[in-house]
Design a protein around this motif. Structure first.
Motif, PDB file in Angstrom:
ATOM      1  N   SER A  38       0.826  -1.214   0.000  1.00  9.27           N
ATOM      2  CA  SER A  38       0.000   0.000   0.000  1.00  9.27           C
ATOM      3  C   SER A  38       0.857   1.259   0.000  1.00  9.27           C
ATOM      4  O   SER A  38       0.589   2.220  -0.723  1.00  9.27           O
ATOM      5  CB  SER A  38      -0.951  -0.006   1.197  1.00  9.27           C
ATOM      6  N   VAL A  41       2.780   1.669  -3.405  1.00 12.68           N
ATOM      7  CA  VAL A  41       1.914   2.234  -4.443  1.00 12.68           C
ATOM      8  C   VAL A  41       1.813   3.739  -4.264  1.00 12.68           C
ATOM      9  O   VAL A  41       1.959   4.509  -5.228  1.00 12.68           O
ATOM     10  CB  VAL A  41       0.516   1.579  -4.393  1.00 12.68           C
ATOM     11  N   THR A  42       1.571   4.187  -3.033  1.00  7.98           N
ATOM     12  CA  THR A  42       1.472   5.622  -2.748  1.00  7.98           C
ATOM     13  C   THR A  42       2.769   6.341  -3.101  1.00  7.98           C
ATOM     14  O   THR A  42       2.759   7.400  -3.737  1.00  7.98           O
ATOM     15  CB  THR A  42       1.138   5.850  -1.267  1.00  7.98           C
ATOM     16  N   GLN A 128      -0.953   4.873 -12.980  1.00  4.40           N
ATOM     17  CA  GLN A 128      -2.118   5.426 -12.308  1.00  4.40           C
ATOM     18  C   GLN A 128      -3.339   4.522 -12.484  1.00  4.40           C
ATOM     19  O   GLN A 128      -4.197   4.426 -11.596  1.00  4.40           O
ATOM     20  CB  GLN A 128      -2.433   6.821 -12.870  1.00  4.40           C
ATOM     21  N   ARG A 132      -3.431   0.748  -8.240  1.00  2.65           N
ATOM     22  CA  ARG A 132      -4.413   0.719  -7.156  1.00  2.65           C
ATOM     23  C   ARG A 132      -5.384  -0.455  -7.250  1.00  2.65           C
ATOM     24  O   ARG A 132      -6.257  -0.613  -6.388  1.00  2.65           O
ATOM     25  CB  ARG A 132      -5.205   2.025  -7.133  1.00  2.65           C
ATOM     26  N   TYR A 134      -5.067  -3.434  -6.565  1.00  2.00           N
ATOM     27  CA  TYR A 134      -4.997  -4.420  -5.476  1.00  2.00           C
ATOM     28  C   TYR A 134      -6.121  -4.218  -4.474  1.00  2.00           C
ATOM     29  O   TYR A 134      -6.533  -5.154  -3.780  1.00  2.00           O
ATOM     30  CB  TYR A 134      -3.638  -4.346  -4.775  1.00  2.00           C
ATOM     31  N   LYS A 135      -6.648  -2.993  -4.395  1.00  2.00           N
ATOM     32  CA  LYS A 135      -7.722  -2.713  -3.440  1.00  2.00           C
ATOM     33  C   LYS A 135      -8.996  -3.469  -3.789  1.00  2.00           C
ATOM     34  O   LYS A 135      -9.860  -3.667  -2.918  1.00  2.00           O
ATOM     35  CB  LYS A 135      -8.008  -1.213  -3.406  1.00  2.00           C
ATOM     36  N   TYR A 162       2.095  -8.034  -7.843  1.00  2.00           N
ATOM     37  CA  TYR A 162       2.877  -6.814  -7.637  1.00  2.00           C
ATOM     38  C   TYR A 162       4.221  -7.183  -7.038  1.00  2.00           C
ATOM     39  O   TYR A 162       4.294  -8.001  -6.126  1.00  2.00           O
ATOM     40  CB  TYR A 162       2.171  -5.867  -6.677  1.00  2.00           C
TER      41      TYR A 162
END
Length: 210
Positions: A38, A41-42, A128, A132, A134-135, A162
């Motif tokens: 997480s 990714v950010t 982009q 995300r 994976y959420k 990932y």
């Protein structure tokens, strides 16, 4: 819809057309020198820029995009299929696409067609679009710095993987029965600036963005 948006978005739709969106939580941490997914990714998406190689394999063949993203609003590179390639850029509020040329042609001879962008560079940037996801996955599995998730819809299923290197995501893959996508990310925070090739001709505008 521009060819740039159509080409890159098609890669995403090829995956999402056969998988569903199912919620999951991520609570696994790695060592202090390796960020959890997480945070990676950010960190990646917040970087000043990065280089990307996006490859898609389908029964119809393979297509590869070599791109550079520069925050906040620049994306550029080329999409290659066989011996041909097309150069594509999003700079500010405009999109530029070259005529299709051979892989060996000089970039100084390129002609670009310009039109207004719908959404800017982030709307078509593969990182982009993909990182995300994976959420929406489920059945999270971690092995070292590699995370795997499943997306399912009825009898159809897909797998997201990932890889985290240090503080950033270095690779994303998505596999479904009929296609696979691989995104390799490098030069995070140190990618070269994005600009149209020197000497290129632009049609449909009074000035060339650089």
């Amino acid at each position: 819809m521009s060819d740039l948006r159509r080409i890159i978005s098609w890669l995403l739709l090829a995956l999402l057309a056969v998988v569903g969106l199912c919620g999951a939580t991520l609570g696994v941490a790695l060592s202090p020198t390796t960020a959890p997914l997480s945070q990676a990714v950010t960190n990646t998406l917040a970087a000043a820029g990065y280089s990307e190689v996006l490859s898609e394999q389908t029964p119809q063949g393979t297509e590869t995009a070599f791109l550079t993203f520069q925050a906040p609003d620049r994306l550029g590179g080329y999409i290659e299929s066989g011996s041909k390639r097309s150069y594509v850029y999003v700079i500010g509020g405009f999109e530029y696409q070259s005529v299709t040329t051979s892989n060996s042609a000089s970039t100084k001879q390129l002609t670009f067609y310009r039109q207004q962008s719908q959404g800017g560079a982030t709307a078509v940037d593969p990182a982009q679009m993909y990182l995300r996801l994976y959420k929406q996955g489920k059945h999270e599995h971690q092995s070292g710095n590699t995370y795997t998730f499943a997306l399912t819809q009825g009898s159809q299923s897909g797998t997201l993987t990932y890889t985290v290197s240090g503080q950033y995501v270095s690779e994303f893959t998505a596999k479904v029965p009929s296609a696979s996508i691989q995104l390799v990310i490098s030069q995070v925070g140190s990618a070269p600036p994005v600009a149209l090739p020197a000497g290129a001709k632009v049609i449909g505008t009074t000035s060339q963005a650089g």
